[in-house]
Every structure is written in structure tokens, then in C-alpha cells.
Design a protein around this motif. Structure first.
Motif, PDB file in Angstrom:
ATOM      1  N   ALA A  33       0.833  -1.213   0.000  1.00  0.00           N
ATOM      2  CA  ALA A  33       0.000   0.000   0.000  1.00  0.00           C
ATOM      3  C   ALA A  33       0.866   1.261   0.000  1.00  0.00           C
ATOM      4  O   ALA A  33       0.564   2.226  -0.708  1.00  0.00           O
ATOM      5  N   VAL A  34       1.954   1.248   0.750  1.00  0.00           N
ATOM      6  CA  VAL A  34       2.868   2.400   0.769  1.00  0.00           C
ATOM      7  C   VAL A  34       3.495   2.599  -0.614  1.00  0.00           C
ATOM      8  O   VAL A  34       3.574   3.726  -1.123  1.00  0.00           O
ATOM      9  N   ALA A  35       3.912   1.515  -1.243  1.00  0.00           N
ATOM     10  CA  ALA A  35       4.511   1.607  -2.594  1.00  0.00           C
ATOM     11  C   ALA A  35       3.502   2.190  -3.584  1.00  0.00           C
ATOM     12  O   ALA A  35       3.847   3.068  -4.391  1.00  0.00           O
ATOM     13  N   LEU A  36       2.249   1.751  -3.517  1.00  0.00           N
ATOM     14  CA  LEU A  36       1.217   2.283  -4.410  1.00  0.00           C
ATOM     15  C   LEU A  36       0.903   3.746  -4.075  1.00  0.00           C
ATOM     16  O   LEU A  36       0.681   4.561  -4.972  1.00  0.00           O
ATOM     17  N   ALA A  37       0.879   4.075  -2.796  1.00  0.00           N
ATOM     18  CA  ALA A  37       0.617   5.459  -2.386  1.00  0.00           C
ATOM     19  C   ALA A  37       1.706   6.399  -2.916  1.00  0.00           C
ATOM     20  O   ALA A  37       1.413   7.497  -3.390  1.00  0.00           O
ATOM     21  N   ASP A  43      -1.596   9.482   0.605  1.00  0.00           N
ATOM     22  CA  ASP A  43      -0.950   9.614   1.914  1.00  0.00           C
ATOM     23  C   ASP A  43      -0.330   8.267   2.316  1.00  0.00           C
ATOM     24  O   ASP A  43      -1.043   7.288   2.528  1.00  0.00           O
ATOM     25  N   GLU A  44       0.998   8.243   2.422  1.00  0.00           N
ATOM     26  CA  GLU A  44       1.707   6.993   2.699  1.00  0.00           C
ATOM     27  C   GLU A  44       1.448   6.470   4.107  1.00  0.00           C
ATOM     28  O   GLU A  44       1.355   5.265   4.328  1.00  0.00           O
ATOM     29  N   ASP A  45       1.321   7.375   5.075  1.00  0.00           N
ATOM     30  CA  ASP A  45       1.043   6.957   6.453  1.00  0.00           C
ATOM     31  C   ASP A  45      -0.324   6.282   6.551  1.00  0.00           C
ATOM     32  O   ASP A  45      -0.476   5.226   7.158  1.00  0.00           O
ATOM     33  N   LYS A  46      -1.324   6.914   5.934  1.00  0.00           N
ATOM     34  CA  LYS A  46      -2.672   6.331   5.954  1.00  0.00           C
ATOM     35  C   LYS A  46      -2.686   4.993   5.221  1.00  0.00           C
ATOM     36  O   LYS A  46      -3.351   4.043   5.648  1.00  0.00           O
ATOM     37  N   ALA A  47      -1.948   4.913   4.118  1.00  0.00           N
ATOM     38  CA  ALA A  47      -1.871   3.664   3.352  1.00  0.00           C
ATOM     39  C   ALA A  47      -1.266   2.556   4.209  1.00  0.00           C
ATOM     40  O   ALA A  47      -1.768   1.417   4.216  1.00  0.00           O
ATOM     41  N   TYR A  48      -0.212   2.889   4.948  1.00  0.00           N
ATOM     42  CA  TYR A  48       0.437   1.887   5.806  1.00  0.00           C
ATOM     43  C   TYR A  48      -0.526   1.394   6.884  1.00  0.00           C
ATOM     44  O   TYR A  48      -0.694   0.183   7.090  1.00  0.00           O
ATOM     45  N   VAL A  49      -1.169   2.332   7.568  1.00  0.00           N
ATOM     46  CA  VAL A  49      -2.085   1.976   8.664  1.00  0.00           C
ATOM     47  C   VAL A  49      -3.256   1.146   8.142  1.00  0.00           C
ATOM     48  O   VAL A  49      -3.586   0.088   8.696  1.00  0.00           O
ATOM     49  N   ALA A  50      -3.886   1.599   7.062  1.00  0.00           N
ATOM     50  CA  ALA A  50      -5.039   0.871   6.507  1.00  0.00           C
ATOM     51  C   ALA A  50      -4.623  -0.510   6.006  1.00  0.00           C
ATOM     52  O   ALA A  50      -5.335  -1.497   6.222  1.00  0.00           O
ATOM     53  N   GLY A  51      -3.462  -0.584   5.347  1.00  0.00           N
ATOM     54  CA  GLY A  51      -2.973  -1.876   4.871  1.00  0.00           C
ATOM     55  C   GLY A  51      -2.663  -2.820   6.017  1.00  0.00           C
ATOM     56  O   GLY A  51      -3.039  -3.996   5.989  1.00  0.00           O
ATOM     57  N   ILE A 107      -9.288   5.933   6.215  1.00  0.00           N
ATOM     58  CA  ILE A 107      -8.736   4.662   6.705  1.00  0.00           C
ATOM     59  C   ILE A 107      -9.877   3.682   6.989  1.00  0.00           C
ATOM     60  O   ILE A 107      -9.816   2.507   6.608  1.00  0.00           O
ATOM     61  N   ILE A 108     -10.926   4.169   7.628  1.00  0.00           N
ATOM     62  CA  ILE A 108     -12.081   3.312   7.934  1.00  0.00           C
ATOM     63  C   ILE A 108     -12.679   2.755   6.643  1.00  0.00           C
ATOM     64  O   ILE A 108     -12.935   1.550   6.535  1.00  0.00           O
ATOM     65  N   ASP A 109     -12.863   3.606   5.632  1.00  0.00           N
ATOM     66  CA  ASP A 109     -13.413   3.145   4.345  1.00  0.00           C
ATOM     67  C   ASP A 109     -12.476   2.171   3.640  1.00  0.00           C
ATOM     68  O   ASP A 109     -12.929   1.212   3.009  1.00  0.00           O
ATOM     69  N   ALA A 110     -11.169   2.414   3.720  1.00  0.00           N
ATOM     70  CA  ALA A 110     -10.208   1.522   3.053  1.00  0.00           C
ATOM     71  C   ALA A 110     -10.290   0.114   3.644  1.00  0.00           C
ATOM     72  O   ALA A 110     -10.234  -0.878   2.905  1.00  0.00           O
ATOM     73  N   VAL A 111     -10.445   0.016   4.958  1.00  0.00           N
ATOM     74  CA  VAL A 111     -10.610  -1.296   5.598  1.00  0.00           C
ATOM     75  C   VAL A 111     -11.979  -1.865   5.234  1.00  0.00           C
ATOM     76  O   VAL A 111     -12.103  -3.026   4.852  1.00  0.00           O
ATOM     77  N   ARG A 112     -12.996  -1.033   5.306  1.00  0.00           N
ATOM     78  CA  ARG A 112     -14.381  -1.450   5.025  1.00  0.00           C
ATOM     79  C   ARG A 112     -14.550  -2.041   3.616  1.00  0.00           C
ATOM     80  O   ARG A 112     -15.241  -3.023   3.415  1.00  0.00           O
ATOM     81  N   TYR A 113     -13.897  -1.412   2.623  1.00  0.00           N
ATOM     82  CA  TYR A 113     -14.118  -1.809   1.231  1.00  0.00           C
ATOM     83  C   TYR A 113     -12.989  -2.625   0.617  1.00  0.00           C
ATOM     84  O   TYR A 113     -12.952  -2.816  -0.591  1.00  0.00           O
ATOM     85  N   HIS A 114     -12.072  -3.150   1.429  1.00  0.00           N
ATOM     86  CA  HIS A 114     -10.929  -3.859   0.839  1.00  0.00           C
ATOM     87  C   HIS A 114     -11.300  -5.201   0.206  1.00  0.00           C
ATOM     88  O   HIS A 114     -10.517  -5.743  -0.563  1.00  0.00           O
ATOM     89  N   THR A 115     -12.487  -5.723   0.487  1.00  0.00           N
ATOM     90  CA  THR A 115     -12.899  -6.979  -0.153  1.00  0.00           C
ATOM     91  C   THR A 115     -13.945  -6.772  -1.238  1.00  0.00           C
ATOM     92  O   THR A 115     -13.943  -7.487  -2.233  1.00  0.00           O
ATOM     93  N   LEU A 130      -6.074  -3.020  -3.943  1.00  0.00           N
ATOM     94  CA  LEU A 130      -5.040  -3.589  -4.828  1.00  0.00           C
ATOM     95  C   LEU A 130      -3.869  -4.170  -4.047  1.00  0.00           C
ATOM     96  O   LEU A 130      -3.358  -5.238  -4.395  1.00  0.00           O
ATOM     97  N   ALA A 131      -3.458  -3.482  -3.000  1.00  0.00           N
ATOM     98  CA  ALA A 131      -2.331  -3.975  -2.193  1.00  0.00           C
ATOM     99  C   ALA A 131      -2.648  -5.363  -1.636  1.00  0.00           C
ATOM    100  O   ALA A 131      -1.777  -6.243  -1.587  1.00  0.00           O
ATOM    101  N   ASP A 132      -3.901  -5.576  -1.252  1.00  0.00           N
ATOM    102  CA  ASP A 132      -4.323  -6.877  -0.742  1.00  0.00           C
ATOM    103  C   ASP A 132      -4.212  -7.952  -1.833  1.00  0.00           C
ATOM    104  O   ASP A 132      -3.860  -9.094  -1.555  1.00  0.00           O
ATOM    105  N   LEU A 133      -4.467  -7.573  -3.066  1.00  0.00           N
ATOM    106  CA  LEU A 133      -4.395  -8.528  -4.193  1.00  0.00           C
ATOM    107  C   LEU A 133      -2.973  -8.820  -4.655  1.00  0.00           C
ATOM    108  O   LEU A 133      -2.699  -9.894  -5.173  1.00  0.00           O
TER     109      LEU A 133
END
Length: 195
Positions: A33-37, A43-51, A107-115, A130-133
Motif C-alpha cells: 500500500a505504501v509503494a502504491l501510495a 498519503d503513505e502513512d494512511k496507506a500503511y495503517v489501513a494496509g 482509513i475506515i473506508d479503506a478497511v471497510r471496502y478492501h474486499t 489492490l495492495a491486498d491482491l
């Protein structure tokens, strides 16, 4: 960077509540997620936390996950309430708020919609989806193709990922949440404009 102590707290919780394999997957998704961000200006910090936290609820008993889903004020369709593998995303979005005091809607939405993805999907949510995939531990047949798409274009990668997900669900005879179809339609329309 998000406070190291805070990240340490998240990691300690995950180590205690996830299998080693799932914990490693969570760290890999955070790194992807950080690499994609970085690549797509999020935001790389938010990407890291959500990932890192995307699978917080993944290994809770299904009944416990469902109980969280049923009392969630988040927008959850009936298909999601009847499909056990989808419970953990909504439950996780709720847990990160109650366990860690996370209030950031991105962050809440990123976790909510990751599937399941969603229509009008925010960039951070796309990145975590995408990071999850494509995380380093993934080994399914087309993972390298998906990684290449993710390097070239966020929109193209999302379109291909959603096509893959919908086809996989249809091939297995699974139901498809409305939010997934809305996301697909958005990216299909964007792809049509590019042609």
C-alpha cells in the motif's frame, strides 16, 4: 510517519490475534500500500495503517464478526450480511475505531471496502484493495499480471482486479454485492472513455 509507538501497538494486537501467516500478510499489504501510495500520490502513512489493519477481524469467530456487522452503522448490504468471507471487512472497520480510536474516514473506508470495493471509490480504498491482491505473499495464477497493471495505472489495475473478482465469484456461483458492481461500472465507464 505515524508514531512508532502507535504502529507498535497495532502490530502487538495483530500478532496476538492473527496467525503468523495472516500477520505477515498484513505487513506485506501495508508495504504494498505504501509503494502504491508513493506511485499514485496518496498519503503513505494512511496507506500503511489501513494496509496493516485491513484484516484486523479476519480470524475472529464468524458469529462474533457477524454480531459486529449487524450492529454496524456502516452501509452494509444484505448480501454482505449473508456471506461469511465478507464479514471481516466491515467488522475490521468497526474494530479499528473501538480498539484503536481511529476516526479517519479514509482509513475506515479503506478497511471497510478492501474486499468488496464500492462506487465512487476513494484513492486510498483503491490502493488498499489492490495492495491486498498484489502483496508479496500472494501466489494465485494471475498475480504477476495484476502487479504489472498496478505499476502502470491505478484505474486500469482496479478495472482488471474487479473483472477478476467478479468472474471468480460468478464461476464459483457466489453472490456479488451491489457495491462491487457499482465499482466495476465506474471503472468500466472510465475505461470506455479512454478507448
Amino acid at each position: 510517519m505515524t508514531d512508532k509507538k502507535v504502529i507498535g501497538k497495532y502490530k502487538a494486537y495483530l500478532k496476538e490475534n492473527l496467525s503468523k501467516k495472516r500477520y505477515n500478510h498484513s505487513v506485506n499489504v501495508a508495504n504494498a500500500a505504501v509503494a502504491l501510495a508513493k506511485r499514485y500520490g496518496a498519503d503513505e502513512d494512511k496507506a500503511y495503517v489501513a494496509g496493516l489493519l485491513h484484516d484486523t477481524a479476519k480470524e475472529l469467530p464468524a458469529q462474533e464478526q457477524l454480531a459486529i456487522v449487524e450492529r454496524s452503522p456502516l452501509n452494509v448490504c444484505d448480501i454482505e450480511k449473508k456471506t461469511t468471507p465478507l464479514f471481516h471487512a466491515v467488522a475490521g472497520a468497526e474494530l479499528i475505531q473501538t480498539l484503536f480510536g481511529i476516526t479517519d474516514p479514509e482509513i475506515i473506508d479503506a478497511v471497510r471496502y478492501h474486499t468488496v470495493a464500492c462506487g465512487n471509490m476513494a484513492k486510498l480504498s483503491q490502493i488498499v484493495y489492490l495492495a491486498d491482491l498484489i502483496s508479496a505473499d500472494r501466489e494465485y495464477k494471475d498475480v504477476n499480471k495484476m502487479r504489472k497493471y498496478a505499476e502502470k495505472s491505478l484505474e486500469k489495475a482496479m478495472f482488471e482486479a474487479l473483472k477478476f473478482s467478479i468472474k471468480d465469484s460468478a464461476d464459483k456461483g457466489n453472490t456479488i454485492p451491489v457495491s462491487t458492481l457499482e465499482a466495476y461500472n465506474d471503472f468500466a465507464a472510465a475505461a470506455a472513455k479512454r478507448r
